[in-house]
Scaffold this active site. Structure first.
Site, PDB file in Angstrom:
ATOM      1  N   TYR A  84       2.867 -24.569  19.142  1.00 27.05           N
ATOM      2  CA  TYR A  84       2.014 -23.374  19.105  1.00 27.05           C
ATOM      3  C   TYR A  84       2.592 -22.288  20.007  1.00 27.05           C
ATOM      4  CZ  TYR A  84      -2.084 -20.373  18.939  1.00 27.05           C
ATOM      5  OH  TYR A  84      -2.904 -19.301  18.742  1.00 27.05           O
ATOM      6  N   PHE A 136       5.366   6.279   3.829  1.00 24.91           N
ATOM      7  CA  PHE A 136       5.364   5.009   3.119  1.00 24.91           C
ATOM      8  C   PHE A 136       3.910   4.537   3.050  1.00 24.91           C
ATOM      9  CE2 PHE A 136       5.530   0.442   2.480  1.00 24.91           C
ATOM     10  CZ  PHE A 136       6.200   0.436   1.273  1.00 24.91           C
ATOM     11  N   THR A 137       3.548   3.889   1.948  1.00 24.95           N
ATOM     12  CA  THR A 137       2.148   3.563   1.653  1.00 24.95           C
ATOM     13  C   THR A 137       1.430   2.864   2.807  1.00 24.95           C
ATOM     14  OG1 THR A 137       2.976   1.567   0.586  1.00 24.95           O
ATOM     15  CG2 THR A 137       2.553   3.457  -0.843  1.00 24.95           C
ATOM     16  N   ASP A 227      11.215   2.842  11.461  1.00 26.22           N
ATOM     17  CA  ASP A 227      10.875   1.823  10.469  1.00 26.22           C
ATOM     18  C   ASP A 227      12.214   1.238  10.033  1.00 26.22           C
ATOM     19  OD1 ASP A 227      10.339   0.337   8.202  1.00 26.22           O
ATOM     20  OD2 ASP A 227       8.772   1.688   7.481  1.00 26.22           O
ATOM     21  N   LYS A 270      12.666  -7.520   3.590  1.00 23.80           N
ATOM     22  CA  LYS A 270      13.650  -6.690   2.878  1.00 23.80           C
ATOM     23  C   LYS A 270      15.053  -7.048   3.392  1.00 23.80           C
ATOM     24  CE  LYS A 270       9.646  -4.762   1.769  1.00 23.80           C
ATOM     25  NZ  LYS A 270       9.094  -3.624   2.430  1.00 23.80           N
ATOM     26  N   ARG A 394       6.170   4.490  -8.471  1.00 20.17           N
ATOM     27  CA  ARG A 394       6.230   5.192  -7.191  1.00 20.17           C
ATOM     28  C   ARG A 394       6.024   6.676  -7.501  1.00 20.17           C
ATOM     29  NH1 ARG A 394       4.281   2.045  -3.852  1.00 20.17           N
ATOM     30  NH2 ARG A 394       5.556   0.629  -2.666  1.00 20.17           N
ATOM     31  N   PHE A 461      -2.439   1.494  -5.755  1.00 21.16           N
ATOM     32  CA  PHE A 461      -1.417   1.086  -6.725  1.00 21.16           C
ATOM     33  C   PHE A 461      -1.361  -0.423  -6.914  1.00 21.16           C
ATOM     34  CE2 PHE A 461       1.675  -0.425  -3.608  1.00 21.16           C
ATOM     35  CZ  PHE A 461       1.247   0.228  -2.462  1.00 21.16           C
TER      36      PHE A 461
END
Ligand SMILES: *Cc1c(COP(=O)(O)O)cnc(C)c1O
Length: 469
Positions: A84, A136-137, A227, A270, A394, A461
Site C-alpha cells: 500500500y 483540451f476538453t 501538459d 499516450k 473533434r 462528446f
C-alpha cells in the site's frame, strides 16, 4: 519538412520508417458486415464512443491507453510491488520522471484528468484566468470547476487547417500581453501549455516559444505548467524542424523543453506506452506538499495515486522506451504514411500532419452541411458504416457549450480524428483506412448530417446521442 515517406526514411539511414520492433503476440480483429454496423451505430446513437469494441474493425478512436506494451514492460508487470505504501515501483517511476522530464517532485495519478484535478485545485484561485494554447476538453473542465476561466492564446495559424506553419501550437505572446494589460498579472493563475496541441491536430510548440514564455513568466511572476501528454512527440518535431536541434537526441530535447517550465501533468496513456497511468510533477516543494496532500482525497496514497505497483513499473519502463529516437520516428512515420496516402487522393485534412493522428477537415469534406448539422460527427459515423473503422469527433460537439450563454461553442476547426494507437496496427491496416476514407469521400454528396437528441452536462462528446437528418 514536407518530405515524402521515402526521404523521411533516408534521413534515418534506412529505406523506410520501419518499426524498431517485431510482433510477439497477436489479437484477432472483428470483421463485421454493413447490416450489423448499421444496427450497432443506431444503437450507439451515432456516437462512436458508445459502440462496443467487438463491433469495431480498426479502432482509431484514440491513442489513449490503446498502446501495445513491450516484452520488457510485461516482464515489469511481474515485479509489481503491491505494498500500500512505499512501493518499489513508485521509486522506479520517480527516477524515470526525474531522468527524462527533469522535475523534482512526483505525484502519480490514475490518468491525466486525475492530475488535472489536483493541479487545478491547488494552483487556481476562483476568479483567475488560465491562458493556454487551445483548450483540451478535460483540462479546461477541471480549470473551470476550480473557478478559473480558460482563455485561448494560441497563434492564429492554429485555427486554419490549410496553414502549413511548422509550429502551429505556439502561444502568441502579444495575446498574453493584452490579457495582462486588461486584467493584471495577479489575475493569471498559470500558463497552461500543451505540447503537442491535441485539439489543433497534434501541432507542436517550438523551443523558442517555450523559452520566450519562460522569460515572460519570470517578468510577470506567473507560473508555467506543461501538459506533457505528448511532449515526446513534440520533441521529435523540434528535432526535425528547429534550427540547432537536428543533432540532439529526442530525450535531450524533451528535458530541455521541460526545464523551462515549473511543472507538468501527464496522461501517460499516450506517450508513455501504457494502458493506464498519469502524474503531476513540480519543482516547488510547497506546491508539491499541497498536491501530495490532495491526492489522498481523490486518487489514493501519494506513492500509488490510484495505480497498482505493476502499472507504475510498466510506466517507468515505457517512459524510457518512448524517448528512443528510432521508436518515435517510426511512430510519427506511421501517422505520416496514412496522411500522405490521403493527401495523394486530395482528402481535406489538417496540415501539416501532426504527431498522433490524422485530422480530417469535415468542413471541406461536407461543404453542404452547416456546423450545427455536426459534419465531423457525421464523418465518423459514415466511416464506421463503410468499414467498421472507428474515429472520433473533434469539433462543435467536443467544444461543448458556453458556460454563460448556454449556446454551442463554435470552434473554427471541425475535425474528425483518425488516431493511431502506438505499436498496434500495421502499414496494411493504414492502407485499409485510407481506402475507406476515399470511399466515403467519393460518396460525400449524398450525406445530410445529424441532429442531437441527448446531451449530458459534462464532456458531452463522450455520451451524446444523435439521429440522422
Ligand atoms: C488525454 C489527454 C488528457 C487527459 O488525460 P486522460 O488520461 O484521458 O485523463 C489531457 N491532456 C491531453 C492533451 C490529452 O490528450
Amino acid at each position: 519538412m514536407t518530405d515524402t515517406p521515402r526521404t523521411f526514411g533516408q534521413q534515418l539511414g534506412r529505406r523506410s520508417w520501419a518499426e524498431p520492433w517485431k510482433i510477439k503476440m497477436v489479437e484477432p480483429l472483428h470483421m463485421t458486415d454493413r447490416a450489423a454496423r448499421e444496427r450497432a451505430l443506431a444503437d450507439a446513437g451515432y456516437n462512436t464512443f458508445l459502440l462496443r469494441s467487438r463491433d469495431v474493425y480498426i479502432d482509431l478512436l484514440t491513442d489513449s491507453g490503446t498502446n501495445a506494451m513491450s516484452d520488457r514492460q510485461w516482464a515489469g508487470m511481474m515485479v509489481g510491488d503491491e505494498a500500500y505504501a512505499g512501493s518499489e515501483n513508485f521509486y522506479h517511476l520517480e527516477d524515470a520522471i526525474h531522468r527524462y522530464y527533469g522535475y523534482e517532485h512526483l505525484v502519480p495519478t490514475h490518468q491525466g484528468r486525475g492530475a488535472e484535478n489536483l493541479i487545478s485545485r491547488t494552483a487556481i484561485t476562483p476568479g483567475q484566468f488560465v491562458p493556454g494554447n487551445m483548450y483540451f476538453t478535460t483540462t479546461r473542465l477541471h480549470q473551470e470547476m476550480a473557478g478559473g476561466t480558460f482563455v485561448d492564446m494560441i497563434v492564429d495559424e492554429a485555427h486554419d487547417p490549410q496553414d502549413r506553419s511548422d509550429f502551429k501550437g505556439n502561444i502568441d505572446l502579444a495575446k498574453l500581453d493584452a490579457l495582462v494589460k486588461r486584467e493584471g498579472a495577479a489575475r493569471i493563475a498559470y500558463i497552461s501549455l500543451g505540447a503537442t496541441v491535441n485539439m489543433a491536430g497534434g501541432q507542436p510548440v517550438s523551443m523558442a516559444n517555450v523559452k520566450a514564455l519562460r522569460s515572460w513568466c519570470d517578468t510577470h511572476k506567473v507560473r508555467l505548467f506543461l501538459d506533457a501528454t505528448r511532449a515526446v512527440e513534440n520533441a521529435f518535431f523540434i528535432q526535425e524542424r528547429e534550427a540547432g536541434y537536428a543533432n540532439k537526441k529526442v530525450a535531450e530535447i524533451l528535458k530541455e523543453f521541460c526545464s523551462y517550465t515549473d511543472g507538468a501533468w501527464m496522461s501517460a496513456k499516450k506517450d508513455s506506452l501504457v494502458n493506464i497511468g498519469g502524474w503531476v510533477a513540480v519543482n516547488e516543494f510547497a506546491l508539491f506538499e499541497e498536491l501530495r496532500n490532495l491526492v489522498v482525497v481523490f486518487e489514493g496514497l501519494h506513492t500509488y495515486g490510484g495505480l497498482a505497483g505493476r502499472d507504475m513499473e510498466a510506466m517507468a519502463i515505457g517512459i524510457g522506451e518512448s524517448v528512443q529516437d528510432d521508436y518515435i520516428r517510426s511512430r510519427i512515420g506511421q501517422v505520416r504514411y496514412l496522411g500522405r496516402l490521403l493527401e495523394e487522393w486530395g482528402i481535406p485534412m489538417m496540415e501539416p500532419i501532426g504527431g498522433h493522428a490524422i485530422f480530417l477537415d469535415a468542413r471541406r469534406f461536407y461543404p453542404q452541411l452547416t456546423q450545427d448539422q455536426f459534419p465531423a460527427q457525421t464523418l465518423a459515423a459514415e466511416l464506421y458504416l463503410d468499414s467498421g473503422i472507428r474515429a472520433m469527433e473533434r469539433g462543435i460537439v467536443s467544444a461543448g457549450r458556453d458556460a454563460r450563454t448556454g449556446d454551442h461553442n463554435r470552434p473554427k476547426l471541425e475535425l474528425t480524428r483518425l488516431t493511431i494507437p502506438r505499436r498496434v496496427y500495421t502499414q496494411a491496416h493504414m492502407d485499409v483506412v485510407a481506402e475507406s476514407v476515399k470511399a466515403i469521400f467519393d460518396q460525400r454528396d449524398k450525406v445530410t448530417g445529424l441532429k442531437l437528441n441527448y446531451e449530458p452536462k459534462y464532456l458531452r462528446f463522450f455520451q451524446a446521442r444523435f439521429e440522422p437528418i
